[in-house]
Design an enzyme around this catalytic site. Structure first.
Site, PDB file in Angstrom:
ATOM      1  N   GLY A  93       0.863  -1.197   0.000  1.00  0.00           N
ATOM      2  CA  GLY A  93       0.000   0.000   0.000  1.00  0.00           C
ATOM      3  C   GLY A  93       0.886   1.229   0.000  1.00  0.00           C
ATOM      4  CB  ALA A 110       1.244   4.260  -4.372  1.00  0.00           C
ATOM      5  N   GLY A 111       0.078   5.053  -1.149  1.00  0.00           N
ATOM      6  CA  GLY A 111      -1.038   5.768  -0.528  1.00  0.00           C
ATOM      7  C   GLY A 111      -0.595   6.916   0.364  1.00  0.00           C
ATOM      8  N   GLY A 112      -1.603   7.512   1.003  1.00  0.00           N
ATOM      9  CA  GLY A 112      -1.367   8.655   1.873  1.00  0.00           C
ATOM     10  C   GLY A 112      -0.421   8.326   3.011  1.00  0.00           C
ATOM     11  CB  ILE A 113      -0.269   5.672   5.572  1.00  0.00           C
ATOM     12  CG1 ILE A 113      -1.453   6.280   6.303  1.00  0.00           C
ATOM     13  CG2 ILE A 113       0.748   5.114   6.552  1.00  0.00           C
ATOM     14  CD1 ILE A 113      -2.343   5.251   6.996  1.00  0.00           C
ATOM     15  CG  ASP A 138      -4.491   4.903  19.290  1.00  0.00           C
ATOM     16  OD1 ASP A 138      -5.119   5.755  18.638  1.00  0.00           O
ATOM     17  OD2 ASP A 138      -4.607   3.676  19.082  1.00  0.00           O
ATOM     18  NE  ARG A 183      -4.370  10.825  16.454  1.00  0.00           N
ATOM     19  CZ  ARG A 183      -5.013   9.992  15.646  1.00  0.00           C
ATOM     20  NH1 ARG A 183      -5.559   8.872  16.113  1.00  0.00           N
ATOM     21  NH2 ARG A 183      -5.139  10.267  14.363  1.00  0.00           N
ATOM     22  CG  HIS A 229      -6.271   2.056  16.178  1.00  0.00           C
ATOM     23  ND1 HIS A 229      -5.757   3.246  16.669  1.00  0.00           N
ATOM     24  CD2 HIS A 229      -6.583   2.309  14.885  1.00  0.00           C
ATOM     25  CE1 HIS A 229      -5.746   4.150  15.710  1.00  0.00           C
ATOM     26  NE2 HIS A 229      -6.246   3.612  14.614  1.00  0.00           N
TER      27      HIS A 229
HETATM   28  N1  LIG Z   1      -3.611   2.058  12.484  1.00  0.00           N
HETATM   29  C1  LIG Z   1      -3.781   3.364  12.457  1.00  0.00           C
HETATM   30  O1  LIG Z   1      -3.535   4.047  13.468  1.00  0.00           O
HETATM   31  C2  LIG Z   1      -4.248   4.052  11.213  1.00  0.00           C
HETATM   32  C3  LIG Z   1      -4.103   5.443  11.089  1.00  0.00           C
HETATM   33  C4  LIG Z   1      -4.517   6.055   9.918  1.00  0.00           C
HETATM   34  C5  LIG Z   1      -5.069   5.297   8.887  1.00  0.00           C
HETATM   35  N2  LIG Z   1      -5.188   3.960   9.035  1.00  0.00           N
HETATM   36  C6  LIG Z   1      -5.722   3.110   7.965  1.00  0.00           C
HETATM   37  O2  LIG Z   1      -4.706   2.895   6.974  1.00  0.00           O
HETATM   38  C7  LIG Z   1      -5.326   2.571   5.725  1.00  0.00           C
HETATM   39  C8  LIG Z   1      -4.720   3.400   4.592  1.00  0.00           C
HETATM   40  O3  LIG Z   1      -4.963   4.762   4.783  1.00  0.00           O
HETATM   41  P1  LIG Z   1      -4.414   5.849   3.721  1.00  0.00           P
HETATM   42  O4  LIG Z   1      -4.837   7.154   4.217  1.00  0.00           O
HETATM   43  O5  LIG Z   1      -2.986   5.585   3.427  1.00  0.00           O
HETATM   44  O6  LIG Z   1      -5.289   5.450   2.435  1.00  0.00           O
HETATM   45  P2  LIG Z   1      -4.967   5.757   0.905  1.00  0.00           P
HETATM   46  O7  LIG Z   1      -6.213   5.489   0.154  1.00  0.00           O
HETATM   47  O8  LIG Z   1      -4.318   7.072   0.772  1.00  0.00           O
HETATM   48  O9  LIG Z   1      -3.876   4.662   0.539  1.00  0.00           O
HETATM   49  C9  LIG Z   1      -4.171   3.302   0.539  1.00  0.00           C
HETATM   50  C10 LIG Z   1      -3.312   2.650  -0.513  1.00  0.00           C
HETATM   51  O10 LIG Z   1      -3.604   1.264  -0.504  1.00  0.00           O
HETATM   52  C11 LIG Z   1      -3.531   0.826  -1.860  1.00  0.00           C
HETATM   53  N3  LIG Z   1      -4.206  -0.442  -2.025  1.00  0.00           N
HETATM   54  C12 LIG Z   1      -5.528  -0.702  -2.157  1.00  0.00           C
HETATM   55  N4  LIG Z   1      -5.710  -2.025  -2.343  1.00  0.00           N
HETATM   56  C13 LIG Z   1      -4.497  -2.603  -2.290  1.00  0.00           C
HETATM   57  C14 LIG Z   1      -4.043  -3.931  -2.434  1.00  0.00           C
HETATM   58  N5  LIG Z   1      -4.884  -4.939  -2.631  1.00  0.00           N
HETATM   59  N6  LIG Z   1      -2.725  -4.160  -2.354  1.00  0.00           N
HETATM   60  C15 LIG Z   1      -1.854  -3.129  -2.136  1.00  0.00           C
HETATM   61  N7  LIG Z   1      -2.226  -1.854  -2.018  1.00  0.00           N
HETATM   62  C16 LIG Z   1      -3.527  -1.605  -2.100  1.00  0.00           C
HETATM   63  C17 LIG Z   1      -4.183   1.955  -2.642  1.00  0.00           C
HETATM   64  O11 LIG Z   1      -3.865   1.880  -4.030  1.00  0.00           O
HETATM   65  C18 LIG Z   1      -3.593   3.166  -1.942  1.00  0.00           C
HETATM   66  O12 LIG Z   1      -2.401   3.592  -2.560  1.00  0.00           O
HETATM   67  C19 LIG Z   1      -6.821   2.822   5.949  1.00  0.00           C
HETATM   68  O13 LIG Z   1      -7.435   1.584   6.225  1.00  0.00           O
HETATM   69  C20 LIG Z   1      -6.864   3.705   7.181  1.00  0.00           C
HETATM   70  O14 LIG Z   1      -8.074   3.635   7.887  1.00  0.00           O
HETATM   71  C21 LIG Z   1      -4.784   3.329  10.169  1.00  0.00           C
HETATM   72  O1  LIG Z   2      -9.547   7.199  12.591  1.00  0.00           O
HETATM   73  C1  LIG Z   2      -9.266   6.811  11.456  1.00  0.00           C
HETATM   74  O2  LIG Z   2     -10.119   6.552  10.607  1.00  0.00           O
HETATM   75  C2  LIG Z   2      -7.824   6.640  11.055  1.00  0.00           C
HETATM   76  C3  LIG Z   2      -6.938   6.174  12.133  1.00  0.00           C
HETATM   77  O3  LIG Z   2      -7.329   4.977  12.692  1.00  0.00           O
HETATM   78  C4  LIG Z   2      -6.634   7.218  13.175  1.00  0.00           C
HETATM   79  O4  LIG Z   2      -6.559   6.873  14.358  1.00  0.00           O
HETATM   80  O5  LIG Z   2      -6.399   8.383  12.798  1.00  0.00           O
END
Ligand SMILES: NC(=O)c1ccc[n+]([C@@H]2O[C@H](COP(=O)([O-])OP(=O)(O)OC[C@H]3O[C@@H](n4cnc5c(N)ncnc54)[C@H](O)[C@@H]3O)[C@@H](O)[C@H]2O)c1
Ligand SMILES: O=C(O)C[C@H](O)C(=O)O
Length: 350
Positions: free
Chosen positions: A8, A10-13, A167, A170, A196
């Site tokens: 994942g 290429a995503g925001g995280i 968490d 924060r 979480h």
């Molecule tokens: N654990 C935490 O504290 C926490 C915090 C923030 C976000 N998140 C979670 O992290 C996840 C990603 O968030 P984001 O903001 O990066 O989202 P995003 O949409 O910006 O990025 C997600 C990436 O996953 C990729 N993706 C989708 N399907 C895939 C697959 N089958 N194989 C590989 N890559 C794939 C997408 O192409 C995209 O680039 C979400 O589920 C979000 O809720 C968790």
């Molecule tokens: O709350 C969300 O949807 C994303 C993440 O789990 C967070 O804690 O910021």
């Protein structure tokens, strides 16, 4: 020599997390996988003058006849550490509890399916790697990975981690704000236990490394707890449709990954909260279950890391009556989130 993989990427995280791993001198190989753009992100990062060799991989094109996902297999081969931020983030209006009881089932199923498929590839290609799950809902996606691994007879509970570090980060930041001294934030540690999402996030403020002022009124303490529990909402609202926490999550994910890398390299005494399967430490897990009065399989509590993963589960320690009430309030959601993840793989309980 440490090979880290981001699924994942290429995503925001994924992108900032990959950047932080690239600048870590202990990472010698960094493989990025995504269904889009991973090779581009990899070439971009590869110009940074740090040791890690970076490569990016995609799945085969949709119309291709190649069924096995060679890109994913190559990304995972020889991995020591795999971080999974693949999935869909929630949107404003979907309450923090979206990832628990009120969560739209569609979003749950999308993320659950993504995590299941990635876990299947890990089970067959890199079963010994440390797996760090970021994809939400963490309370359910970690059990999903575990159940897939069990089906492939490769489950090692010591090596599977739900990343709850955001968490913890924060809690440090918000406690520093209450103390009126932001310069303290990086040295403040507050254990955050449970899970979480929403009420399952339980900060143990009484165990903060930096005590809150004596006699702080209950409403300030309650708002602090509430702000830590709903930190995700604060970001989702502020981003107003553009997703959830990404940069702070990348920071937190990298912080946790670095601790795992230090443990792999032999450093002892690293203790950090993480959402783990309680079988990771039979004795510690049994003691925690007894303390909780519930026979649940997953809980986030401080764990000691070692070269093989979880060395011991530390449990809650001494907590105040109001923290005990928060822990008790977390348990019903947590248990149902765990069941939801397990049933997604094994089918509903008969
Ligand atoms: N654990 C935490 O504290 C926490 C915090 C923030 C976000 N998140 C979670 O992290 C996840 C990603 O968030 P984001 O903001 O990066 O989202 P995003 O949409 O910006 O990025 C997600 C990436 O996953 C990729 N993706 C989708 N399907 C895939 C697959 N089958 N194989 C590989 N890559 C794939 C997408 O192409 C995209 O680039 C979400 O589920 C979000 O809720 C968790
Ligand atoms: O709350 C969300 O949807 C994303 C993440 O789990 C967070 O804690 O910021």
């Amino acid at each position: 020599m440490v090979k880290a993989v981001v699924l994942g990427a290429a995503g925001g995280i994924g992108q900032p997390l990959s950047l932080l791993l690239k600048i870590n001198p202990d990472v010698t190989e960094l493989s990025l996988y995504d269904i889009v753009n991973a090779p581009g992100v990899a070439v971009d990062l590869s110009h940074i003058a740090t040791p890690a060799k970076v490569e990016g991989f995609l799945p085969p094109p949709k119309d291709s006849q190649t069924t096995p996902n060679e890109g994913l297999r190559k990304a995972l081969a020889g991995a020591d550490l795999i971080v999974i931020p693949a999935g869909v983030p929630r949107k404003p209006g979907e309450a923090n509890a979206v990832f628990t009881t009120l969560h739209s089932d569609d979003l749950f199923k999308i993320n659950a399916g993504i995590v299941r498929d990635l876990a299947t590839a890990i089970a067959t290609t890199a079963p010994k790697a440390f797996v760090l799950v970021i994809s939400n809902p963490v309370n359910s996606t970690v059990p999903i990975v575990a159940e897939v691994f069990k089906n492939h007879n490769v489950f090692d509970p010591k090596r599977l981690f739900g990343v709850t570090t955001l968490d913890v980060v924060r809690a440090s930041t918000f406690v520093a704000e209450v103390l009126g001294d932001r310069s303290l934030s990086s040295s403040i540690t507050v254990p955050v236990v449970g899970g979480h999402s929403g009420v399952t996030i339980v900060p143990l403020l009484s165990q903060s490394s930096h005590r809150l002022p004596e006699g702080l009124d209950t409403s300030t303490v309650d708002s602090l707890v509430n702000r830590i529990q709903s930190g995700g909402d604060e970001v989702v609202k502020a981003k107003d449709g553009a997703g959830s926490a990404t940069l702070s999550m990348a920071y937190a994910g990298a912080e946790f990954a670095v601790k795992i890398i230090r443990a792999i390299k032999g450093e002892r005494g690293i203790i950090v909260p993480s959402y783990v399967n309680l079988a990771a430490d039979q004795e510690g897990g049994a003691a925690l279950r007894k303390d909780l009065g519930k026979d649940l399989d997953y809980f986030s509590s401080p764990v000691e890391l070692g070269p093989n993963g979880v060395e011991s589960i530390k449990g809650l320690g001494t907590i105040t009556p109001s923290e005990r009430a928060l822990v008790n309030a977390a348990l019903p959601d947590l248990i149902s989130n765990i069941d939801k993840g397990v049933s997604f793989i094994q089918g509903p309980k008969l």
